[in-house]
Design a protein around this motif. Structure first.
Motif, PDB file in Angstrom:
ATOM      1  N   GLU A 281     -42.922  -6.719  14.580  1.00 32.79           N
ATOM      2  CA  GLU A 281     -43.582  -7.168  13.354  1.00 32.79           C
ATOM      3  C   GLU A 281     -44.691  -8.170  13.661  1.00 32.79           C
ATOM      4  O   GLU A 281     -45.807  -8.073  13.136  1.00 32.79           O
ATOM      5  N   ASP A 282     -44.378  -9.130  14.524  1.00 36.33           N
ATOM      6  CA  ASP A 282     -45.358 -10.159  14.853  1.00 36.33           C
ATOM      7  C   ASP A 282     -46.493  -9.584  15.687  1.00 36.33           C
ATOM      8  O   ASP A 282     -47.647 -10.035  15.575  1.00 36.33           O
ATOM      9  N   LEU A 301     -41.376  -7.461   5.709  1.00 35.00           N
ATOM     10  CA  LEU A 301     -41.281  -8.461   6.767  1.00 35.00           C
ATOM     11  C   LEU A 301     -40.515  -9.673   6.265  1.00 35.00           C
ATOM     12  O   LEU A 301     -40.562  -9.997   5.076  1.00 35.00           O
ATOM     13  N   PHE A 308     -35.106 -14.930   8.063  1.00 37.78           N
ATOM     14  CA  PHE A 308     -35.286 -15.112   9.499  1.00 37.78           C
ATOM     15  C   PHE A 308     -33.927 -15.227  10.190  1.00 37.78           C
ATOM     16  O   PHE A 308     -33.645 -14.538  11.168  1.00 37.78           O
ATOM     17  N   ASN A 317     -36.878 -13.931  17.003  1.00 36.26           N
ATOM     18  CA  ASN A 317     -37.620 -14.559  15.921  1.00 36.26           C
ATOM     19  C   ASN A 317     -38.503 -15.700  16.406  1.00 36.26           C
ATOM     20  O   ASN A 317     -39.185 -16.347  15.611  1.00 36.26           O
ATOM     21  N   THR A 320     -42.080 -15.649  15.302  1.00 36.20           N
ATOM     22  CA  THR A 320     -42.356 -15.471  13.877  1.00 36.20           C
ATOM     23  C   THR A 320     -43.105 -16.657  13.268  1.00 36.20           C
ATOM     24  O   THR A 320     -44.127 -16.491  12.600  1.00 36.20           O
ATOM     25  N   ARG A 324     -47.175 -16.545  12.026  1.00 37.38           N
ATOM     26  CA  ARG A 324     -47.601 -16.784  10.650  1.00 37.38           C
ATOM     27  C   ARG A 324     -48.484 -18.017  10.540  1.00 37.38           C
ATOM     28  O   ARG A 324     -49.380 -18.084   9.698  1.00 37.38           O
TER      29      ARG A 324
END
Length: 395
Positions: A281-282, A301, A308, A317, A320, A324
């Motif tokens: 995802e990241d 997401l 999380f 994670n 993450t 962001r």
């Protein structure tokens, strides 16, 4: 009594819930093999919501977990999802149950015990709505330790991947143009299916670049959209999506080894690797950000602290928070975009407003000197339209 009578005597129905067992330690593999009415047998401590949602979607009859579904480390969300869906959960049956329960064999659950016929295979605790709620309350005390671990892993990730985060070092080149465009990143996560439905008008109007993360590529295909870019392990993506013409980016280890890359190559599709310890995802967010996307809209997401931690994999994670932070103001949750589109004036309201305006104009004309002429014109127009439609049907 004759032997034939004994042979034909109906066997009494054994109590409990019965179904075919699907057994697999690898949760992702298990979810792909499940069929409606089967009993999922897995080994996942602190069951996360994504797994529970997939089990509900598979329409399983029950779930047997070798590990505790709520260990108390943090308030994970999976068991509550199963309870809300009315799916029985037999918890903590032990690791030996993964060997005792054979894949494809019909088993029976009764009073916390797993049977094959009348033979006991394993036993555990039957979770209820109340027991899950009580366990979640107690698990909140474990949040402090999880946050400390999350912070430590984040710092370590920053040390290892600062060049990627700050300068985009190692971000692969793709054929899809992202600079100055809106990008929609879809992962198979929290409520991604209904969110995609709500974003239908947004996708149609703005034509964003569609990025599927793992199974999110198939979610886009199911919603009638063709992904432009796929990021993630090819093992999590269908052949249809991989061969749809989308650019494929496969996560790789620091040494360049990319598990699953051979599957894309075997299908005759092209792919590039993305060496990093960040999760898929990241990687998708960093790819869009460093290629100059003007706005990144996310669906499925993780967006909150509970989500999380719910993954139960603090190491995965670690990227993450920093990702962001780096994406900054370009990152927008898809739910916000969906709310903006819901707040717009609907087509029905516009038609009603237009009709009211027409009535007001006609009324104003009728009370004026030109009223008789307007009435005559409307009458003649209506009769002419009627005769035209009548002529179509006569032909």
């Amino acid at each position: 009594m004759k032997l034939s009578g004994l042979l034909h005597r109906s066997r009494p129905e054994l109590p409990g819930l019965a179904g075919v067992a699907r057994v697999d330690r690898r949760t992702d593999s298990l979810l792909r093999r499940l069929r409606p009415g089967e009993i999922a047998v897995l080994d996942q401590i602190d069951m996360d919501r994504a797994t529970a949602d997939a089990l509900v979607a598979a329409e399983v009859a029950a779930v047997v977990n070798a590990s505790p579904s709520i260990s108390g480390r943090f308030p994970n969300l999976g068991p509550e999802v199963l309870m809300d869906a009315g799916i029985p959960l037999l918890d903590g049956v032990g690791a030996e149950a993964m060997h005792a329960i054979k894949d494809g064999v019909r088993i029976r659950l009764h009073d916390g015990v797993v049977y094959a016929g009348e033979v006991e295979l394993a036993r555990g605790s039957v979770q209820t709505t109340d027991s899950v709620a009580d366990a979640l309350v107690e698990a909140k005390s474990g949040l402090t330790h999880q946050l400390e671990a999350f912070a430590a892993n984040t710092i370590e990730f920053m040390r290892q991947e600062r060049a990627l985060l700050l300068d985009g070092h190692g971000v692969p080149q793709v054929d899809v143009s992202l600079a100055g465009k809106q990008v929609l990143v879809v992962a198979a996560g929290f409520d991604h299916v209904p969110e995609l439905v709500k974003l239908k008008n947004y996708i149609k109007e703005y034509q964003p670049v569609l990025v599927g993360v793992g199974a999110g590529a198939d979610a886009l295909m199911s919603a009638g959209h063709k992904p432009h870019l796929i990021v993630g392990d090819p093992a999590d993506v269908s052949t249809e999506a991989l061969t749809s013409g989308a650019d494929v980016v496969v996560p790789a280890f620091a040494d360049g080894h990319a598990p699953g890359l051979h599957r894309v190559q075997d299908l005759g599709a092209s792919a590039v690797t993305f060496p990093s310890s960040a999760n898929a995802e990241d990687l998708a967010l960093l790819l869009a950000h460093h290629h100059g996307a003007s706005m990144i809209v996310t669906v499925g997401l993780s967006a909150t602290m509970a989500e999380f931690l719910d993954r139960g994999r603090s190491g995965s994670n670690a990227s993450t928070f920093l990702t962001r932070l780096q994406a900054g103001g370009t990152l927008v949750d898809g739910q916000l975009i969906a709310q903006l589109y819901r707040s717009r004036i609907s087509t029905g309201a516009l038609l009603l407003l237009l009709g009211a305006a027409i009535v007001a104009v006609i009324a104003a004309l009728l009370v004026s000197d030109a009223g008789d002429a307007v009435v005559a014109w409307i009458t003649n127009f209506g009769l002419g339209l009627f005769e035209t439609i009548k002529g179509w049907f006569v032909r």
